[in-house]
Scaffold this active site. Structure first.
Site, mmCIF file in Angstrom:
data_model
loop_
_atom_site.group_PDB
_atom_site.id
_atom_site.type_symbol
_atom_site.label_atom_id
_atom_site.label_comp_id
_atom_site.label_asym_id
_atom_site.label_seq_id
_atom_site.Cartn_x
_atom_site.Cartn_y
_atom_site.Cartn_z
ATOM 1 N N HIS A 1 -3.234 8.232 5.743
ATOM 2 C CA HIS A 1 -3.413 6.870 5.232
ATOM 3 C C HIS A 1 -4.823 6.426 5.626
ATOM 4 O O HIS A 1 -5.554 5.906 4.801
ATOM 5 C CB HIS A 1 -2.334 5.965 5.809
ATOM 6 C CG HIS A 1 -2.345 4.582 5.271
ATOM 7 N ND1 HIS A 1 -2.205 4.303 3.938
ATOM 8 C CD2 HIS A 1 -2.487 3.381 5.883
ATOM 9 C CE1 HIS A 1 -2.259 2.994 3.746
ATOM 10 N NE2 HIS A 1 -2.436 2.413 4.909
ATOM 11 N N CYS B 1 0.805 -1.230 0.000
ATOM 12 C CA CYS B 1 0.000 0.000 0.000
ATOM 13 C C CYS B 1 0.835 1.275 0.000
ATOM 14 O O CYS B 1 0.277 2.379 -0.048
ATOM 15 C CB CYS B 1 -0.951 -0.033 1.184
ATOM 16 S SG CYS B 1 -1.890 -1.578 1.232
ATOM 17 N N HIS C 1 -9.889 1.568 -0.005
ATOM 18 C CA HIS C 1 -8.427 1.434 -0.007
ATOM 19 C C HIS C 1 -8.011 0.911 -1.387
ATOM 20 O O HIS C 1 -8.311 -0.225 -1.734
ATOM 21 C CB HIS C 1 -8.022 0.465 1.093
ATOM 22 C CG HIS C 1 -6.561 0.482 1.401
ATOM 23 N ND1 HIS C 1 -5.600 0.937 0.515
ATOM 24 C CD2 HIS C 1 -5.882 0.122 2.537
ATOM 25 C CE1 HIS C 1 -4.408 0.830 1.072
ATOM 26 N NE2 HIS C 1 -4.551 0.355 2.303
#
Lengths: 418, 409
Positions: A299, A166, A336
């Site tokens: 994030h 990620c 995400h």
């Protein structure tokens, strides 16, 4: 401070492109973010039967005309298509041709064309209709989306794909910044792309990291993330080149930093040590102090552990100011995007700076009081330009395996003038 | 004027079919007698015929010296190999196990990542439904798992990056690691290339006719040879320790190699899974970057080529070398003829060449191919090269090169 750098060392963003659950362009993304709503839904391309959860933020059907614009479109994976579409949009906004060796391509992905690879094996085993076609496997490799963009726009400079879960796209954008500063390239396409697939969906469910409801980043009742898919692409140029050709910078890319927790494969360091280190490295790279930052694009996955660790990292970097520093999570709206999340969040951060507005984070009201953060929710937060001052934002990306990356972006013009 | 410190390679560790460690790799390259082994092709997805052999890391008991079984059970195969190679590299550099704890960058190149774990999860999902997916396998299946495990065992808290650019990946990773150290963003770096062999990958590569033997011929890698028919699939890991030269000298050690110019390019005309015929785009970029760095092709006196026996890949490599050196290139060595196709099969030998090791001949080469136009070095004595060009041309269009220099005594 960055202002002391030579124009050739300064890097500006002159084009943005995005694909997300809100649609196939950055305007749709911005409208969705501004609405304070979430693109997470239950209508998915693949069956979620037997899964613990049944929601995600899938990109809608691709717009008509894209297939005609690119030769070989039918052979591109879904992640490739996201990447090419976002790059096309970004280049159109920048009004720039990038063919040739002066342009580099820096791309991040987590799984690239895995959805097509998965389909190959499902067909091979008779679990999906149709015959297995080798072209599905040709999409599988993680250099696929970056290569597809380079091929479509005839990039001949360095092409570098990163797959660091990620943090991948944020690491790629940072690589582009440093390549531009070093004079390795004069222009860069930087970004990332990822598509959803059964394996990813099942894997995150197996970790019990996914919320069945729309995620609630930084809220006390947060229970996990939502998966999304899409791409983000930025056109980056050296300032003198951009101004020299009469381009209008949208924002400035001021710095990039990276670190590793070296702690655990999936859990962040509980005190957010690595996350703080990445942010401090990015600020140092930008020549800025923490008190010059105006907001943070977090994030912010919505998992209990991530949001807690990130809040602690913010307190480490910004001290008590973390309690009053506007904070937003794009993942609350688009889910995400895994390896491409750092790219789309850089796009969003640039849009926030351009409009001087921080988008709200869907998922409820106030932040978890235990986190001590100033979460933007409900409606957008207007940022006030001080006289002659550049607005500055930090965007963070933290990955499986503890890889952390942070980007520092600034508004343009750099002195806050209109 | 650049004030960046000179970055050097201070240690090399590797595990492959050639054995373990720097000396084993050097000895295998001189012997030029690769020993591929039969692999298990019993799974239902294998077609009749095709390549049956691969170059596998076989010394499990020796690997266990570097990664004990209790630790290895938490790792995928690539993570295990990468951690073993990293620890060997530390030892080779004369560094303690915890010497790189702190702001050390980890940069790893891989093409396929932990593919066997990915296959197993997909199998679990298909057999038992989505809830059959193992969280352990999932977390270890991500491409950056080896880099993450290396960071954890070394305590490396600097940038952690996994490069996935096929055959160009190892040299891109090396270039990025050099930049991290030279810029001061990291105090040191571990750069690695790692690949595992899996039955599924073997089947896929056979279907693409990428492997030597895919078409029923013998499964031998023959870089630059007229009879070449593909590469031999290999597994292994190579790790390099990068440090500032002054730090290595300060502890009384001679570096193995000094890192010079890194160059990258892309040929948009390349097919998605293959190579162009025309080297003009790639050669143009490389020549321009050499010139900008004050170098010319004549300053290179040895080439460590990524040629693997791939039909189109070697043809492009040959055309590119001929374009750079119209009068004929300096001695060329293609180590993948011996070590097979994995990133470490290029990275390690390039450093060995700079360190003054005698390398070659290129295993598998016997008959020149007029279409390639390159005859690799026969393996006879050579003046120790001062400046080496390592080349990595990837299927799909990407390319990377790195100039390595022989260190001062």
């Amino acid at each position: 401070m960055n202002d002391s750098r030579r124009p050739g060392d300064r890097v500006v963003i002159t084009g943005l492109g995005a694909v997300s659950g809100w649609g196939w362009d950055a305007a749709a993304l911005w409208r969705g973010l501004s609405s304070g709503m979430t693109a997470v839904g239950t209508e998915l391309r693949f069956s979620t039967e037997g899964q613990r959860t049944h929601v995600a933020a899938e990109a809608p059907e691709e717009p008509a005309g894209l297939a005609d614009a690119f030769a070989g479109w039918s052979r591109l994976s879904r992640a490739d298509r996201f990447a090419v579409s976002a790059a096309r949009e970004a280049l159109a906004q920048a009004d720039l041709e990038v063919s040739g060796a002066d342009t580099g391509l820096f791309f991040g992905t987590s799984t690239a064309g895995i959805a097509e690879g998965e389909e190959y094996f499902l067909r091979l085993l008779g679990r999906s209709p149709g015959s297995p076609r080798l072209q599905f496997l040709a999409s599988h490799e993680m250099n696929g989306p970056g290569d597809a963009v380079a091929r479509c726009f005839e990039v001949a400079g360095p092409v570098r794909s990163v797959s660091s879960a990620c943090a991948a796209a944020a690491l790629a954008v940072g690589d582009a910044l440093h390549a531009l500063r070093a004079g390795e390239v004069r222009r860069a396409l930087a970004g990332g792309s990822d598509s959803l697939c059964l394996l990813t969906y099942s894997g995150f469910n197996s970790l019990r990291a996914v919320d069945e409801a729309p995620c609630r980043p930084f809220r006390a009742d947060r229970e996990g993330l939502n998966l999304g898919e899409g791409a983000g692409v930025l056109v980056l140029e050296r300032l003198d080149d951009a101004l020299g050709r009469g381009a209008r910078p949208l924002a400035e890319l001021l710095g990039a930093g990276a670190s590793c927790d070296a702690h655990h494969m999936t859990a962040p360091h509980p005190e957010g040590e690595g996350a703080a280190q990445a942010m401090l490295a990015a600020l140092a790279d930008a020549g800025l102090a923490p008190d010059q930052v105006d907001f943070v694009n977090a994030h912010g996955t919505g998992t209990p552990l991530n949001d807690s660790a990130e809040a602690k990292a913010l307190h480490t970097v910004f001290g008590d100011r973390a309690r009053a520093l506007p904070l937003t999570s794009t993942k609350g709206s688009v889910g995400h995007l895994l390896g491409s999340s750092g790219a789309i969040e850089a796009v969003v951060t640039a849009l926030c700076l351009e409009t001087a507005e921080v988008h709200p984070t869907p998922g409820g009201g106030e932040a978890d009081p235990a986190l001590g953060v100033d979460l933007v929710h409900g409606s957008a937060r207007r940022l006030a330009h001080g006289a002659g001052r550049q607005l500055v934002a930090v965007s963070t990306s933290f990955a499986f395996g503890g890889s952390n990356a942070a980007l520092v972006l600034g508004s343009w013009p750099g002195d806050g003038s209109s | 004027m650049s004030t960046a410190p000179r970055v050097v390679v201070s240690g090399l560790g590797q595990v492959s079919a050639a054995g373990l460690g720097r000396e084993a790799m050097a000895a295998a390259l001189v012997a030029a007698q690769p020993e591929p082994v039969e692999v298990d092709l019993s799974a239902s997805y294998h077609l009749e015929g095709g390549a049956r052999r691969a170059l596998l890391a076989r010394s499990e008991s020796e690997i266990a010296r570097w990664v004990p079984p209790m630790e290895a059970r938490r790792f995928s195969r690539p993570s295990k190999l990468a951690v073993a190679a990293a620890r060997m590299a530390l030892d080779d550099a004369g560094l303690a196990a915890d010497a790189l704890a702190g702001p050390t960058a980890i940069v790893v190149a891989t093409t396929f990542g932990p593919s066997e774990f990915t296959e197993r999860i997909l199998g679990q999902i298909l057999a038992d439904g989505p809830q059959g997916a193992s969280p352990f396998l999932f977390t270890q299946s991500v491409a950056n798992a080896p880099a993450a495990q290396m960071a954890m065992v070394l305590g490396a808290r600097g940038p952690n990056v996994t490069v996935t650019q096929r055959e160009a990946g190892p040299l891109i990773a090396l270039g990025r690691a050099v930049a991290e150290v030279a810029s001061g963003r990291a105090r040191a770096a571990v750069v690695a290339a790692v690949e595992e062999h899996s039955s599924l990958l073997h089947a896929v590569l056979n279907r693409f006719s990428a492997l030597a033997g895919s078409e029923g011929d013998d499964d031998v890698a023959r870089p630059f040879d007229r009879r070449r028919s593909g590469f031999v699939f290999a597994e292994g890991a190579t790790a390099l320790i990068l440090e500032r030269e002054d730090e290595v000298r300060a502890r009384g050690r001679r570096p193995l190699a000094a890192c010079g110019l890194a160059v990258g390019a892309f040929d948009p005309a390349a097919p998605r899974t293959g190579w162009s015929r025309d080297p003009a785009v790639l050669a143009g970029v490389l020549e321009a970057r050499l010139l900008a760095a004050g170098l010319s092709p004549d300053d290179i006196d040895f080439v460590v080529s990524g040629a693997s026996g791939a039909v189109a890949g070697d043809r492009l490599e040959g055309a590119l070398l001929r374009r750079l050196w119209p009068g004929g290139p300096p001695p060329v060595f293609a180590p993948k003829g011996c070590l097979g196709e994995y990133g470490g099969g290029l990275l390690g030998p390039a450093v060995l060449a700079a360190s003054g090791e005698t390398l070659g001949p290129t295993a598998g080469f016997a008959e020149p191919d007029p279409e390639v136009g390159v005859v690799p070095h026969s393996g006879g004595p050579l003046e120790p090269p001062r400046r080496i060009l390592a080349t990595g041309l990837a299927a799909g269009g990407a390319a990377a090169w790195m100039v390595l220099e022989a260190p001062e005594p």
